[in-house]
Scaffold this motif. Structure first.
Motif, PDB file in Angstrom:
ATOM      1  N   LYS A 114      50.903  39.405  42.343  1.00  0.00           N
ATOM      2  CA  LYS A 114      51.896  38.838  43.271  1.00  0.00           C
ATOM      3  C   LYS A 114      51.269  37.768  44.157  1.00  0.00           C
ATOM      4  O   LYS A 114      51.938  36.831  44.577  1.00  0.00           O
ATOM      5  CB  LYS A 114      52.501  39.933  44.140  1.00  0.00           C
ATOM      6  N   ASP A 115      49.969  37.924  44.430  1.00  0.00           N
ATOM      7  CA  ASP A 115      49.251  36.941  45.245  1.00  0.00           C
ATOM      8  C   ASP A 115      48.717  35.778  44.408  1.00  0.00           C
ATOM      9  O   ASP A 115      47.962  34.952  44.906  1.00  0.00           O
ATOM     10  CB  ASP A 115      48.090  37.610  45.990  1.00  0.00           C
ATOM     11  N   GLY A 116      49.063  35.744  43.111  1.00  0.00           N
ATOM     12  CA  GLY A 116      48.705  34.607  42.267  1.00  0.00           C
ATOM     13  C   GLY A 116      47.484  34.772  41.395  1.00  0.00           C
ATOM     14  O   GLY A 116      47.049  33.809  40.759  1.00  0.00           O
ATOM     15  N   ALA A 117      46.900  35.959  41.331  1.00  0.00           N
ATOM     16  CA  ALA A 117      45.709  36.147  40.492  1.00  0.00           C
ATOM     17  C   ALA A 117      46.065  36.040  39.014  1.00  0.00           C
ATOM     18  O   ALA A 117      47.045  36.623  38.559  1.00  0.00           O
ATOM     19  CB  ALA A 117      45.067  37.498  40.766  1.00  0.00           C
ATOM     20  N   ALA A 118      45.271  35.285  38.279  1.00  0.00           N
ATOM     21  CA  ALA A 118      45.427  35.173  36.831  1.00  0.00           C
ATOM     22  C   ALA A 118      44.471  36.124  36.117  1.00  0.00           C
ATOM     23  O   ALA A 118      44.640  36.399  34.938  1.00  0.00           O
ATOM     24  CB  ALA A 118      45.157  33.742  36.372  1.00  0.00           C
ATOM     25  N   LEU A 119      43.472  36.616  36.840  1.00  0.00           N
ATOM     26  CA  LEU A 119      42.494  37.552  36.302  1.00  0.00           C
ATOM     27  C   LEU A 119      42.214  38.593  37.376  1.00  0.00           C
ATOM     28  O   LEU A 119      41.925  38.231  38.527  1.00  0.00           O
ATOM     29  CB  LEU A 119      41.196  36.831  35.919  1.00  0.00           C
ATOM     30  N   VAL A 120      42.296  39.861  37.012  1.00  0.00           N
ATOM     31  CA  VAL A 120      42.030  40.954  37.952  1.00  0.00           C
ATOM     32  C   VAL A 120      40.860  41.766  37.398  1.00  0.00           C
ATOM     33  O   VAL A 120      40.884  42.199  36.255  1.00  0.00           O
ATOM     34  CB  VAL A 120      43.268  41.857  38.136  1.00  0.00           C
ATOM     35  N   VAL A 121      39.841  41.973  38.227  1.00  0.00           N
ATOM     36  CA  VAL A 121      38.648  42.704  37.827  1.00  0.00           C
ATOM     37  C   VAL A 121      38.606  44.026  38.591  1.00  0.00           C
ATOM     38  O   VAL A 121      38.683  44.041  39.822  1.00  0.00           O
ATOM     39  CB  VAL A 121      37.366  41.886  38.112  1.00  0.00           C
ATOM     40  N   LEU A 122      38.486  45.129  37.836  1.00  0.00           N
ATOM     41  CA  LEU A 122      38.399  46.463  38.429  1.00  0.00           C
ATOM     42  C   LEU A 122      36.942  46.933  38.422  1.00  0.00           C
ATOM     43  O   LEU A 122      36.128  46.438  37.636  1.00  0.00           O
ATOM     44  CB  LEU A 122      39.250  47.451  37.630  1.00  0.00           C
ATOM     45  N   PRO A 123      36.591  47.908  39.250  1.00  0.00           N
ATOM     46  CA  PRO A 123      35.233  48.460  39.222  1.00  0.00           C
ATOM     47  C   PRO A 123      34.920  49.069  37.854  1.00  0.00           C
ATOM     48  O   PRO A 123      35.813  49.422  37.088  1.00  0.00           O
ATOM     49  CB  PRO A 123      35.272  49.555  40.293  1.00  0.00           C
TER      50      PRO A 123
END
Length: 119
Positions: free
Chosen positions: A59-68
């Motif tokens: 929703k904040d515009g991230a095209a890539l999300v990295v998790l721990p």
């Protein structure tokens, strides 16, 4: 536009991330979200926390999300087997319910619909 999957669920058409420059096939900019998550022994809560963080980042515009590295289980090597996911199709058990339609990419998530166990 959308289509239907073999299970009858509506599958939205892929959405190009907003970072693509129309004159190029390469992104001009890519917004990346690095997520820190609370992790405990409740795998379903861990997954819910990760899903919420991914949705917020998108929703904040991230095209890539990295998790721990160990986001769905306690940080301990003996947790691997207990919290591991099944790889590959398991008919009647796994669905593609996590399809991203919010511009954060066209990847498909996997959701465990089996309430009988925690794997």
């Amino acid at each position: 536009s959308s289509s239907s999957s073999s299970s009858g669920a509506r599958v939205p058409a892929p959405v190009a991330p907003p970072c693509l420059d129309e004159r190029s096939s390469l992104p001009s900019k890519v917004k990346v979200a690095l997520c820190q998550l609370p992790v405990g022994e409740d795998k379903r809560l861990n997954i819910a926390n990760a899903r919420a963080a991914i949705e917020d980042a998108a929703k904040d515009g991230a095209a890539l999300v990295v998790l721990p590295e160990m986001w769905n289980c306690p940080y301990s090597n003996d947790s691997f087997a207990v919290y591991a996911e099944t790889i590959g199709p398991a008919p009647g058990r796994w669905t593609g319910g996590g399809t991203h339609t919010n511009g954060a990419g066209t990847g498909k998530g996997v959701t465990n619909d089996d309430d009988d166990d925690d794997d």
